[in-house]
Design a protein around this motif. Structure first.
Motif, PDB file in Angstrom:
ATOM      1  N   GLY A  24      -9.166   1.568   1.754  1.00  0.00           N
ATOM      2  CA  GLY A  24      -9.323   0.653   2.877  1.00  0.00           C
ATOM      3  C   GLY A  24      -9.823  -0.710   2.431  1.00  0.00           C
ATOM      4  O   GLY A  24     -10.715  -0.821   1.596  1.00  0.00           O
ATOM      5  N   GLY A  28      -5.454  -3.516   7.999  1.00  0.00           N
ATOM      6  CA  GLY A  28      -5.735  -2.558   6.939  1.00  0.00           C
ATOM      7  C   GLY A  28      -7.170  -2.528   6.465  1.00  0.00           C
ATOM      8  O   GLY A  28      -7.483  -1.878   5.463  1.00  0.00           O
ATOM      9  N   TYR A  29      -8.062  -3.186   7.193  1.00  0.00           N
ATOM     10  CA  TYR A  29      -9.468  -3.249   6.792  1.00  0.00           C
ATOM     11  C   TYR A  29     -10.275  -2.101   7.380  1.00  0.00           C
ATOM     12  O   TYR A  29     -10.097  -1.731   8.540  1.00  0.00           O
ATOM     13  CB  TYR A  29     -10.089  -4.583   7.226  1.00  0.00           C
ATOM     14  N   THR A  30     -11.171  -1.567   6.567  1.00  0.00           N
ATOM     15  CA  THR A  30     -12.104  -0.547   7.035  1.00  0.00           C
ATOM     16  C   THR A  30     -13.551  -1.037   7.019  1.00  0.00           C
ATOM     17  O   THR A  30     -14.427  -0.357   7.542  1.00  0.00           O
ATOM     18  CB  THR A  30     -11.981   0.738   6.189  1.00  0.00           C
ATOM     19  N   CYS A  62     -13.746  -0.302  12.516  1.00  0.00           N
ATOM     20  CA  CYS A  62     -14.085  -0.467  11.113  1.00  0.00           C
ATOM     21  C   CYS A  62     -15.594  -0.660  11.018  1.00  0.00           C
ATOM     22  O   CYS A  62     -16.259  -0.923  12.020  1.00  0.00           O
ATOM     23  CB  CYS A  62     -13.341  -1.637  10.458  1.00  0.00           C
ATOM     24  N   SER A 120     -10.572  -4.544  -2.080  1.00  0.00           N
ATOM     25  CA  SER A 120     -11.312  -3.359  -1.646  1.00  0.00           C
ATOM     26  C   SER A 120     -12.475  -3.041  -2.566  1.00  0.00           C
ATOM     27  O   SER A 120     -13.637  -3.096  -2.177  1.00  0.00           O
ATOM     28  CB  SER A 120     -10.368  -2.154  -1.550  1.00  0.00           C
ATOM     29  N   THR A 128      -5.549   2.733   3.523  1.00  0.00           N
ATOM     30  CA  THR A 128      -4.591   1.818   4.135  1.00  0.00           C
ATOM     31  C   THR A 128      -3.211   2.111   3.571  1.00  0.00           C
ATOM     32  O   THR A 128      -3.035   2.177   2.346  1.00  0.00           O
ATOM     33  CB  THR A 128      -4.962   0.357   3.816  1.00  0.00           C
ATOM     34  N   VAL A 156       0.644   0.743   3.407  1.00  0.00           N
ATOM     35  CA  VAL A 156       1.393  -0.492   3.635  1.00  0.00           C
ATOM     36  C   VAL A 156       2.836  -0.313   3.194  1.00  0.00           C
ATOM     37  O   VAL A 156       3.125   0.336   2.185  1.00  0.00           O
ATOM     38  CB  VAL A 156       0.739  -1.680   2.883  1.00  0.00           C
ATOM     39  N   VAL A 181       1.157  -3.373   7.327  1.00  0.00           N
ATOM     40  CA  VAL A 181       0.257  -2.219   7.348  1.00  0.00           C
ATOM     41  C   VAL A 181       0.723  -1.294   8.458  1.00  0.00           C
ATOM     42  O   VAL A 181       0.832  -1.705   9.620  1.00  0.00           O
ATOM     43  CB  VAL A 181      -1.201  -2.665   7.584  1.00  0.00           C
ATOM     44  N   HIS A 221      -0.558   2.202   8.663  1.00  0.00           N
ATOM     45  CA  HIS A 221      -1.633   3.140   8.999  1.00  0.00           C
ATOM     46  C   HIS A 221      -2.951   2.689   8.371  1.00  0.00           C
ATOM     47  O   HIS A 221      -2.960   2.182   7.245  1.00  0.00           O
ATOM     48  CB  HIS A 221      -1.334   4.551   8.471  1.00  0.00           C
ATOM     49  N   THR A 222      -4.019   2.896   9.109  1.00  0.00           N
ATOM     50  CA  THR A 222      -5.365   2.692   8.580  1.00  0.00           C
ATOM     51  C   THR A 222      -6.216   3.886   9.001  1.00  0.00           C
ATOM     52  O   THR A 222      -6.154   4.315  10.161  1.00  0.00           O
ATOM     53  CB  THR A 222      -5.998   1.392   9.122  1.00  0.00           C
TER      54      THR A 222
END
Length: 428
Positions: free
Chosen positions: A51, A81-83, A114, A353, A378, A380, A411, A413-414
């Motif tokens: 992530g 895509g950020y966690t 997130c 990351s 993440t 992509v 992106v 899925h996250t």
């Protein structure tokens, strides 16, 4: 929480593998994995990354909820895509006390999209005169480790030295907005040929470079950590490279927009291109890309700066500075760094990351895609090509410089600790 089997993902851009998530952790990584009852995500060769972590985000809450809130900002982060995002301190009130940083931290917990790690102000009210409650913010529930007056420079050398000494005690870092204020009074854009032709006040490169030079020397003297926000000039790259060669504990970030856009765009007088630090020259852009590739610049950070329509849809001189960036960052990095051969996907993971999580001490983030690690992931699709349409943004603001531009990558899925926040490009 249920099991999720990600089938055929290129982990860090390598050969396709299966990744099994069980609850909040990664259970297995390998070929032809099976899990009875697991939800299956067919990756089809998409790239799986840890992530993303953004060390430089403006969420605006409290005080400017007309431009962004913690909820809308974290939804934008998940879309990109950020966690984890680190929320800058220039809110209203300023995040210069334990109470304000805890408020932001709790709002992040409530959002669920997130992790939100508040950044504490270096000085009271961002006024540059008196140190803020650095220790109290660190000891608060938010556990602040990064401090910045971003938006303003800590231009007083004595105050900067004291801040570096103070955070050293608990391993914190001061993130400097490098801008000598006396050299940028009335500045509207990069100082150079274009500013001279347009008759706009110039923001000289030396205003950034002189502060960076001073601060790396202060960090060396104190033996503390300093981080340079949104580095933007070729000269700044050389100063950071020199400092690292001396063993000075300095890190630096570059924004996606400084990797792609130049001051030539200001000829349009479109305020969407007004940002601080300003868009620089093509030579600067090339130097920044090379420095990110060779590790002189450590990370990519968005400097996501949302503004309401009325603050940008006006004449250039009156317009606010800043661009939104969370939802387009990875695409711009793919376009400028991956598709040009300057970085591999493993290099992207390191700079977007792993390293930002290390700098900010973000526990559980930026970890390897391996069994036993938190399932912050993440996915992509690098083959995707699409035109940027801000109408579809999750952010409350639309001030993107990429509207109508075709960019690669999407992106799809996250996952935040095994829970999907984005599925097939749709927020959950």
């Amino acid at each position: 929480m249920s099991k999720i089997l990600i089938r055929g993902a290129r982990v860090l851009g390598g050969e396709p593998q299966d990744v099994l998530i069980d609850g909040a952790e990664i259970a297995e990584v390998g070929q032809d994995l099976a899990a009875d009852g697991a939800e299956v995500v067919e990756a089809g060769g998409k790239v799986l990354l840890p992530g993303l972590v953004d060390l430089h985000t403006h969420l605006r809450e409290p005080g400017r909820e007309d431009s962004e809130t913690v909820l809308t900002g974290t939804r934008a982060a998940a879309s990109g895509g950020y966690t984890t995002v680190f929320a800058m301190a220039n809110t209203f009130p300023v995040a210069d006390t334990a109470g304000v940083v805890e408020q932001v931290w709790r709002l992040g917990k409530e959002s669920g999209y997130c992790d939100v790690q508040p950044i504490g102000a270096v000085t009271v009210g961002l006024e540059g005169r008196k140190l803020a409650e650095l220790g109290a913010m660190h000891e608060s529930a938010a556990g602040v480790t990064v401090f910045s007056d971003d938006g303003k420079c800590v231009d007083d050398a004595v105050i900067m030295r004291r801040a570096l000494e103070y955070v050293k005690a608990f391993g914190g870092v001061v993130a400097q907005h490098a801008q000598e204020p006396r050299l940028t009074e009335g500045a509207q854009m990069n100082e150079g040929v274009v500013s001279a032709e347009l008759g706009l006040g110039g923001w000289p490169a030396v205003a950034e470079e002189s502060i960076i030079a001073r601060d790396v020397l202060l960090a060396e003297h104190v033996g503390s950590r300093v981080h340079i926000c949104h580095l933007s000039t070729a000269g700044s790259v050389e100063i950071v490279r020199w400092a690292k060669s001396r063993g000075i504990d300095v890190t630096a970030e570059v924004t996606p927009h400084h990797l792609l856009l130049t001051d030539e765009l200001v000829r349009s007088y479109n305020p969407v291109y007004k940002v601080n630090p300003p868009l620089r020259t093509e030579a600067d852009v090339m130097a920044l890309r090379e420095a990110l590739a060779d590790g002189t610049i450590d990370i990519v950070a968005t400097d996501h700066a949302p503004h309401p329509h009325e603050d940008k849809d006006c004449e250039w001189a009156a317009a606010a500075m800043g661009m939104v960036g969370l939802e387009t960052a990875l695409s711009v990095v793919q376009h400028t760094m991956v598709d040009t051969g300057l970085l591999t996907w493993a290099g992207v993971a390191e700079r977007m990351s792993v390293k930002p999580a290390e700098i900010g001490r973000a526990t559980g983030q930026g970890r390897p895609v391996a069994p036993g690690e938190p399932a912050n992931l993440t996915l992509v699709d690098p083959a995707y090509r699409g035109t940027v349409d801000p109408a579809g943004f999750a952010s409350r603001s639309r001030n993107t410089p990429y509207e109508g531009r075709e960019l690669p990558g999407r992106v799809t899925h996250t996952w935040l600790r095994g829970r999907a926040t984005l599925v097939d490009g749709k927020l959950q």
